[in-house]
Design a protein around this motif. Sequence first.
Motif, PDB file in Angstrom:
ATOM      1  N   GLU A  71     -18.862  34.740   1.232  1.00 49.37           N
ATOM      2  CA  GLU A  71     -19.216  35.338   2.930  1.00 49.37           C
ATOM      3  C   GLU A  71     -19.166  34.074   3.700  1.00 49.37           C
ATOM      4  N   ALA A  72     -20.111  32.970   3.373  1.00 54.15           N
ATOM      5  CA  ALA A  72     -20.230  31.987   4.220  1.00 54.15           C
ATOM      6  C   ALA A  72     -19.143  31.002   4.533  1.00 54.15           C
ATOM      7  N   VAL A  73     -18.306  30.914   3.248  1.00 56.40           N
ATOM      8  CA  VAL A  73     -16.884  30.241   3.580  1.00 56.40           C
ATOM      9  C   VAL A  73     -16.235  31.001   4.486  1.00 56.40           C
ATOM     10  N   GLN A  74     -16.128  32.149   4.255  1.00 52.54           N
ATOM     11  CA  GLN A  74     -15.188  33.233   5.089  1.00 52.54           C
ATOM     12  C   GLN A  74     -15.458  33.087   6.338  1.00 52.54           C
ATOM     13  N   LYS A  75     -16.710  33.405   6.931  1.00 55.03           N
ATOM     14  CA  LYS A  75     -17.255  33.184   8.246  1.00 55.03           C
ATOM     15  C   LYS A  75     -17.263  31.931   8.929  1.00 55.03           C
ATOM     16  N   ALA A  76     -17.498  30.771   8.115  1.00 52.99           N
ATOM     17  CA  ALA A  76     -17.439  29.618   8.729  1.00 52.99           C
ATOM     18  C   ALA A  76     -15.950  28.948   8.846  1.00 52.99           C
ATOM     19  N   THR A  77     -15.139  29.540   8.058  1.00 55.96           N
ATOM     20  CA  THR A  77     -13.613  29.025   8.006  1.00 55.96           C
ATOM     21  C   THR A  77     -13.001  29.971   9.339  1.00 55.96           C
ATOM     22  N   GLN A  78     -13.485  30.999   9.719  1.00 61.88           N
ATOM     23  CA  GLN A  78     -13.112  31.841  11.080  1.00 61.88           C
ATOM     24  C   GLN A  78     -13.507  31.038  12.391  1.00 61.88           C
ATOM     25  N   LEU A  79     -14.906  30.694  12.052  1.00 64.07           N
ATOM     26  CA  LEU A  79     -15.339  29.570  13.306  1.00 64.07           C
ATOM     27  C   LEU A  79     -14.578  28.452  13.349  1.00 64.07           C
ATOM     28  N   TYR A  80     -14.422  27.774  12.412  1.00 62.63           N
ATOM     29  CA  TYR A  80     -13.586  26.401  12.354  1.00 62.63           C
ATOM     30  C   TYR A  80     -12.373  26.566  12.944  1.00 62.63           C
ATOM     31  N   GLU A  81     -11.505  27.576  12.429  1.00 66.62           N
ATOM     32  CA  GLU A  81     -10.196  27.862  12.779  1.00 66.62           C
ATOM     33  C   GLU A  81     -10.233  28.225  14.459  1.00 66.62           C
ATOM     34  N   ARG A  82     -11.123  28.870  14.956  1.00 65.68           N
ATOM     35  CA  ARG A  82     -11.267  28.950  16.402  1.00 65.68           C
ATOM     36  C   ARG A  82     -11.498  27.921  17.098  1.00 65.68           C
ATOM     37  N   LEU A  83     -12.343  26.781  16.770  1.00 65.50           N
ATOM     38  CA  LEU A  83     -12.664  25.517  17.153  1.00 65.50           C
ATOM     39  C   LEU A  83     -11.043  24.657  17.181  1.00 65.50           C
ATOM     40  N   ILE A  84     -10.500  24.846  16.350  1.00 59.77           N
ATOM     41  CA  ILE A  84      -9.259  23.989  16.180  1.00 59.77           C
ATOM     42  C   ILE A  84      -8.215  24.619  17.238  1.00 59.77           C
ATOM     43  N   VAL A  85      -8.022  25.941  17.020  1.00 61.48           N
ATOM     44  CA  VAL A  85      -7.142  26.627  17.964  1.00 61.48           C
ATOM     45  C   VAL A  85      -7.504  26.585  19.625  1.00 61.48           C
TER      46      VAL A  85
END
Length: 126
Positions: A52-66
Amino acid sequence: ITGGTIIKHNANPNLRSVVTAILIIAGSVIVAPGAANSHGGKTHAEPFSALEAVQKATQLYERLIVSGKLPEDWETGLSSIQISVRGDETARETVVQFKRFAGDPESLYFYFDRRGEYSGSNFTGK
């Protein structure tokens, strides 16, 4: 930060490939053993998992890149993701570190409280 799970890629993969590999690996390590012993859906008393931590962090990470807040080399130069837990049971915090091959800063950290709520991010790990 003590203990943790490290997932590494040796080549310069794109983010989706890394995330797919992480979810497959984390799912087989975390979800499969739990599924064998489960008796229904997750209850509110169960702890926030590494998956769950990886999933949530990945969503945040992708938002920062996009959004352009992180340059593209954070996606193309990603080398590993580490999940660790620090603190005791009452003040437990899950930390997800995205590390890239080169650049300064080298890592980006996302923090989640024991319930899985996002509590912040930074480049220092502190």
